[in-house]
Design an enzyme around this catalytic site. Structure first.
Site, PDB file in Angstrom:
ATOM      1  N   GLU A   1       0.862  -1.186   0.000  1.00 48.95           N
ATOM      2  CA  GLU A   1       0.000   0.000   0.000  1.00 48.95           C
ATOM      3  C   GLU A   1       0.888   1.222   0.000  1.00 48.95           C
ATOM      4  O   GLU A   1       1.617   1.464   0.965  1.00 48.95           O
ATOM      5  CB  GLU A   1      -0.899   0.027   1.235  1.00 48.95           C
TER       6      GLU A   1
ATOM      7  N   ASP B   1      -5.753   8.549  10.918  1.00 44.26           N
ATOM      8  CA  ASP B   1      -4.442   8.034  11.311  1.00 44.26           C
ATOM      9  C   ASP B   1      -4.007   8.480  12.690  1.00 44.26           C
ATOM     10  O   ASP B   1      -4.263   9.604  13.112  1.00 44.26           O
ATOM     11  CB  ASP B   1      -3.389   8.453  10.283  1.00 44.26           C
TER      12      ASP B   1
ATOM     13  N   TYR C   1     -10.716  -4.901   3.060  1.00 44.62           N
ATOM     14  CA  TYR C   1      -9.871  -4.467   4.162  1.00 44.62           C
ATOM     15  C   TYR C   1     -10.746  -4.366   5.416  1.00 44.62           C
ATOM     16  O   TYR C   1     -11.578  -3.478   5.526  1.00 44.62           O
ATOM     17  CB  TYR C   1      -9.253  -3.108   3.823  1.00 44.62           C
TER      18      TYR C   1
END
Lengths: 401, 263
Positions: B41, B52, B167
């Site tokens: 990725e 994040d 995912y």
């Protein structure tokens, strides 16, 4: 351009708005959307909210004819909508009471919020005290420094204030941190977002909680003048006070709607927060709207003397109102806002928040070019107590006696 | 399309492109592939990475400050595609850099570069009509996130539009290493299996050989992100690639040969 008055697709204003968030948050946004829809259909919710707005927050707020300011400018008649007189000192309490009632309905015991100038943080801390909810407020360290008084107020009310040291340490960075908290604690926590920003349903819901501003103002001006104003003027950061002041006048095509952005200290990227003159459409923090960004899509830093306007994007409904031409957007510089603060203080005995002073600055510019038959309605979204430190410093620097 | 997981479990390696600099990222990518990463990725640095944690935030900040652009990420992908043709290459990004590049331009350039798939962190299926159409035109696999908070009907919609793999986020929260792996993940994978036969990769918080092995018990692959980015941060530019090779070899317990050595 699609109609901007009633959005047919949920959460879209023309092409703007929507929901651009990590998947983890979608269920919570759906839950909030449903809870809000249920509450809207529940007369008991409205009774509770109306009673709090009246007895706790102090609504309706006056519409005041500013005769000395009018006289000194020698043009249009100027009315001030006094949101600054509300409990906690700004319009933000309208939305906080509504969302706190929703959080209680959803059984969420923990509230998080972001704040720029601290007005939304104080209003959030206030409703959390009122309803016995845990409260964490994220605030950029730069904003904590320049709006120190509001940090103390939040702590006094029992909120935990978490400083944010990333980016420019202002509102955008506080929202990033609040979103990270929400993603982590989404099952127990309600994010009490403070402006008409973020993912659906926030822009619609927060607008609805502030519509009361224009609902009252429209009745009040008709009572006093028996006609509608020439223009409504409001400052625009995220845009909650402006959309609240504009909304009920949108169908009145003859009424100009004027939003005033932060012109900061210059027109270079990074020196201002004028999204419509310096930005372009993009996605930031959950919504598609005008964004100040560089050629690679990185979000730009912003500057304004007023922490509440110091933000790189703008509510998506404003983007639609801008593109359709229904509302006009202009900007006032730091210096103009400081002058306007002083002028309103000295002519009317009202110290506006530096945010609201941007609207006053536009009024000062516009009024002399209009006739005494014209009426300007300026939304004084907050009061300036929180800004005394900045005002003392800046006005002295500007050489004032 | 080389999104395949011959390893058991498969390994998806996330790196922030441009941290500490583009040349080092290239070396790190090669080292990661040769040490056994099945899919890479390539993270596009963004100024406001709301999903994040601190480690990837710091990496993103450094890479943005270096002037790393989406163009650079695609150029790196093109180079890797030639040097290591058998590795799956995913562009991992927030939506705004793509919008600014132009959705159609981006998809065309990604296809040209030999990118296999795209994951946009802040894109959800309801908003994705135009996006999916552009990816389809350019033969790029859409990869979406599935979360523990996603109800079954959403998982079904997510599974229906994913290609390559799905995912699965191991827990509510932002990216970043954790000491223990939460039980949310296994349940989510089990729920997802009802709607898809695609491989399922589990990510967020996986940082040790024990986590990696544990994920292998119920999922097809594990995504390692923050642990790699932290390793790069600690190693510094000179030792980053070798540290990443050691880290990945350590995950599997043994050094693993690349599926088809391309030397």
């Amino acid at each position: 351009m699609a109609s901007v008055v009633t959005n047919r697709v949920a959460g879209r204003f023309g092409p703007y708005g929507g929901r651009y968030v990590p998947e983890t948050l979608v269920a919570a946004l759906d839950e909030l959307e449903h809870a809000y829809a249920e509450a809207q259909a529940d007369p008991d919710f409205h009774l509770k909210l109306d009673s709090l707005l009246r007895d706790y927050a102090g609504r309706p707020t006056p519409l005041y004819f500013a005769s000395r300011l009018t006289e000194s400018l020698g043009g249009a008649k100027i009315y001030l909508k006094r949101e600054d007189l509300l409990h906690t000192g700004a319009h933000k309490i309208n939305n906080c009471l509504g969302q706190a009632l929703l959080a209680v309905r959803m059984g969420k015991k923990r509230i998080i919020a972001e704040t720029g100038a601290g007005q939304h943080g104080v209003a959030t801390a206030t409703v959390c005290a009122l309803f016995g909810l845990d409260c964490v407020v994220y605030m950029g360290e730069e904003d904590m420094r320049r709006q120190e008084l509001n940090v103390y107020r939040m702590k006094m009310l029992g909120a935990e204030v978490r400083g944010v040291s990333s980016g420019s340490r202002t509102l955008k960075d506080a929202i990033n941190e609040a979103m990270r908290d929400w993603v982590t604690n989404v099952r127990t926590t309600h994010y009490l977002l403070g402006s008409v920003l973020g993912a659906h349903p926030y822009p619609t819901m927060v607008r609805d909680f502030h519509r009361v501003i224009s609902r009252e103002a429209r009745v009040q001006i008709l009572e006093k003048e028996n006609r509608l104003p020439t223009a409504i003027i409001a400052c625009v950061g995220g845009g909650s006070n402006a959309i609240g002041a504009f909304y009920e006048f949108i169908p009145d095509k003859e009424v100009r709607l004027i939003g005033v952005e932060a012109g900061g200290r210059g027109s270079l990227l990074g020196d201002h927060a004028a999204r419509f003159s310096g930005g372009s459409p993009g996605v930031l923090q959950g919504t598609y709207s005008y964004v100040l960004q560089d050629e690679n899509g990185q979000i730009a830093l912003t500057h304004s003397v007023s922490a509440g306007l110091d933000y790189a994007s703008i509510g998506p409904e404003h983007a639609a109102l801008h593109d359709s031409g229904r509302a006009e957007y202009t900007s006032a510089t730091d210096a103009e806002a400081l002058d306007a603060t002083l002028r309103l203080a000295r002519t009317e005995g009202i110290i506006p928040a530096l945010e609201s002073a941007h609207a006053v600055a536009e009024c000062i510019r516009l009024a002399p070019s209009l006739s005494p038959r014209d009426i300007l309605l300026v939304n004084i979204s907050g009061r300036g107590d929180k800004d005394m430190g900045i005002l003392t410093r800046e006005l002295r620097l500007a050489g004032d006696k | 399309m080389p999104i395949r997981f011959p390893g058991k479990p498969g390994l998806v390696a996330y790196i922030t492109v441009g941290d500490p600099d583009l040349a080092t990222t290239h070396n790190i990518a090669i080292a990661a592939i040769d040490a056994g990463a099945d899919v890479l990725e390539l993270g596009v640095p963004f100024s406001d990475p709301i999903a994040d944690g601190p480690v990837i935030q710091r990496a993103s900040e450094r890479a943005v400050r270096n002037g790393t652009r989406l163009h650079d990420v695609l150029a790196l992908a093109a180079a890797l595609r030639i040097e290591r043709p058998q590795t799956g290459l995913i562009v991992f990004t927030y939506y705004n850099p793509v919008l600014r590049f132009g959705l159609e331009n981006f998809c065309a350039a990604a296809e040209q570069a030999g990118v296999d798939g795209v994951l946009v962190t802040d894109m959800i299926v309801e908003e994705a009509a135009e996006y999916l159409e552009a990816l389809r035109r350019h033969h790029l696999a859409p990869i979406f996130l599935a979360a523990p908070t996603s109800p079954d009907e959403r998982l079904e919609r997510i599974a229906a539009v994913c290609q390559g793999f799905v995912y699965a986020i191991s827990r509510t929260g932002i990216t970043g290493a954790r000491t223990s792996l939460e039980s949310d993940a296994e349940q989510l994978v089990r729920r997802l299996r009802r709607y898809t036969t695609l491989p399922i990769a589990v990510g967020f918080g996986i940082s040790t050989p024990e986590h990696f092995a544990a994920v292998g018990e119920f999922a097809d692959a594990a995504v390692i992100g923050s642990a790699l980015v932290a390793t790069i941060e600690q190693a510094g530019p000179k030792h980053a690639a070798s540290s990443i090779a050691r880290f990945i070899q350590g995950l599997r317990g043994v050094a693993k040969e690349p599926a088809v050595p391309a030397r």
